[in-house]
Design a protein around this motif. Structure first.
Motif, short mmCIF file in Angstrom:
data_model
loop_
_atom_site.label_atom_id
_atom_site.label_comp_id
_atom_site.label_asym_id
_atom_site.label_seq_id
_atom_site.Cartn_x
_atom_site.Cartn_y
_atom_site.Cartn_z
N THR A 1 5.49 -6.58 15.71
CA THR A 1 4.03 -6.49 15.84
C THR A 1 3.51 -7.77 16.47
N GLN A 2 2.46 -7.63 17.24
CA GLN A 2 1.84 -8.76 17.91
C GLN A 2 0.80 -9.39 16.99
N ASP A 3 0.38 -10.59 17.33
CA ASP A 3 -0.70 -11.23 16.57
C ASP A 3 -1.95 -10.38 16.67
N TRP A 4 -2.60 -10.19 15.54
CA TRP A 4 -3.84 -9.40 15.49
C TRP A 4 -5.04 -10.33 15.41
N PRO A 5 -6.14 -9.96 16.05
CA PRO A 5 -7.37 -10.72 15.85
C PRO A 5 -7.85 -10.53 14.41
N ALA A 6 -8.63 -11.48 13.93
CA ALA A 6 -9.10 -11.47 12.54
C ALA A 6 -9.82 -10.18 12.18
N GLU A 7 -10.58 -9.62 13.10
CA GLU A 7 -11.31 -8.39 12.81
C GLU A 7 -10.36 -7.23 12.54
N HIS A 8 -9.25 -7.19 13.26
CA HIS A 8 -8.27 -6.13 13.06
C HIS A 8 -7.58 -6.29 11.70
N VAL A 9 -7.23 -7.52 11.36
CA VAL A 9 -6.62 -7.80 10.05
C VAL A 9 -7.58 -7.37 8.94
N ASP A 10 -8.85 -7.73 9.06
CA ASP A 10 -9.84 -7.34 8.05
C ASP A 10 -9.94 -5.83 7.92
N MET A 11 -9.89 -5.11 9.05
CA MET A 11 -9.99 -3.65 9.02
C MET A 11 -8.80 -3.04 8.28
N VAL A 12 -7.60 -3.46 8.63
CA VAL A 12 -6.40 -2.91 7.99
C VAL A 12 -6.36 -3.28 6.51
N MET A 13 -6.66 -4.53 6.20
CA MET A 13 -6.62 -4.96 4.80
C MET A 13 -7.69 -4.27 3.97
N ALA A 14 -8.87 -4.03 4.53
CA ALA A 14 -9.93 -3.33 3.80
C ALA A 14 -9.51 -1.89 3.49
N LYS A 15 -8.83 -1.25 4.44
CA LYS A 15 -8.32 0.11 4.20
C LYS A 15 -7.30 0.10 3.07
N LEU A 16 -6.35 -0.84 3.11
CA LEU A 16 -5.34 -0.94 2.07
C LEU A 16 -5.97 -1.27 0.72
N TYR A 17 -6.95 -2.14 0.73
CA TYR A 17 -7.64 -2.52 -0.51
C TYR A 17 -8.36 -1.31 -1.10
N TRP A 18 -9.01 -0.50 -0.26
CA TRP A 18 -9.67 0.71 -0.75
C TRP A 18 -8.65 1.58 -1.49
N CYS A 19 -7.47 1.76 -0.90
CA CYS A 19 -6.44 2.59 -1.53
C CYS A 19 -6.03 2.02 -2.88
N TRP A 20 -5.89 0.72 -2.97
CA TRP A 20 -5.50 0.09 -4.23
C TRP A 20 -6.57 0.29 -5.29
N VAL A 21 -7.83 0.09 -4.94
CA VAL A 21 -8.92 0.28 -5.90
C VAL A 21 -9.00 1.74 -6.33
N ALA A 22 -8.86 2.68 -5.40
CA ALA A 22 -8.89 4.11 -5.74
C ALA A 22 -7.73 4.46 -6.67
N TRP A 23 -6.55 3.93 -6.40
CA TRP A 23 -5.40 4.17 -7.28
C TRP A 23 -5.66 3.57 -8.66
N LEU A 24 -6.17 2.35 -8.70
CA LEU A 24 -6.44 1.69 -9.97
C LEU A 24 -7.43 2.49 -10.81
N GLU A 25 -8.49 2.96 -10.19
CA GLU A 25 -9.47 3.77 -10.92
C GLU A 25 -8.86 5.10 -11.37
N ALA A 26 -7.98 5.68 -10.56
CA ALA A 26 -7.38 6.98 -10.90
C ALA A 26 -6.38 6.86 -12.05
N THR A 27 -5.72 5.74 -12.14
CA THR A 27 -4.65 5.60 -13.13
C THR A 27 -5.05 4.79 -14.36
N HIS A 28 -6.16 4.11 -14.29
CA HIS A 28 -6.67 3.30 -15.41
C HIS A 28 -8.14 3.68 -15.60
#
Length: 92
Positions: free
Chosen positions: A58-85
């Motif tokens: 993978t190539q270096d990503w601009p900060a905006e791209h990193v924020d976009m991908v990480m925000a998507k992953l974070y949403w999944c983690w929060v949704a999983w946390l709420e679903a299982t706890h």
């Protein structure tokens, strides 16, 4: 799917869009699925799209791209946390 957002899960929801979130919700509607399987499957799909299925290094990503991908992953983690706890996200 998420009952109580913070700024990053809200941003992740905006980046994911209704179609992807509906897909995660549908995953959990099948009788063979366990609670939280939708967000985890969506998280795996995101990791495949942006990392595992990318040919070569993978190539270096601009900060905006990193924020976009990480925000998507974070949403999944929060949704999983709420679903299982169930106590997470409930008003006290």
């Amino acid at each position: 799917m998420i009952k109580s957002h913070d700024q990053w899960s809200k941003l992740g929801e905006e980046y994911l869009g209704e179609h992807n979130i509906a897909w995660a919700e549908r995953m959990e509607s099948y009788p063979t699925q366990v609670q939280g399987s939708g967000p985890l499957t969506l998280m795996k799909s995101i990791m495949n799209d942006y990392w595992a299925d990318v040919p070569g290094k993978t190539q270096d990503w601009p900060a905006e791209h990193v924020d976009m991908v990480m925000a998507k992953l974070y949403w999944c983690w929060v949704a999983w946390l709420e679903a299982t706890h169930l106590e997470v996200g409930e008003e006290k």
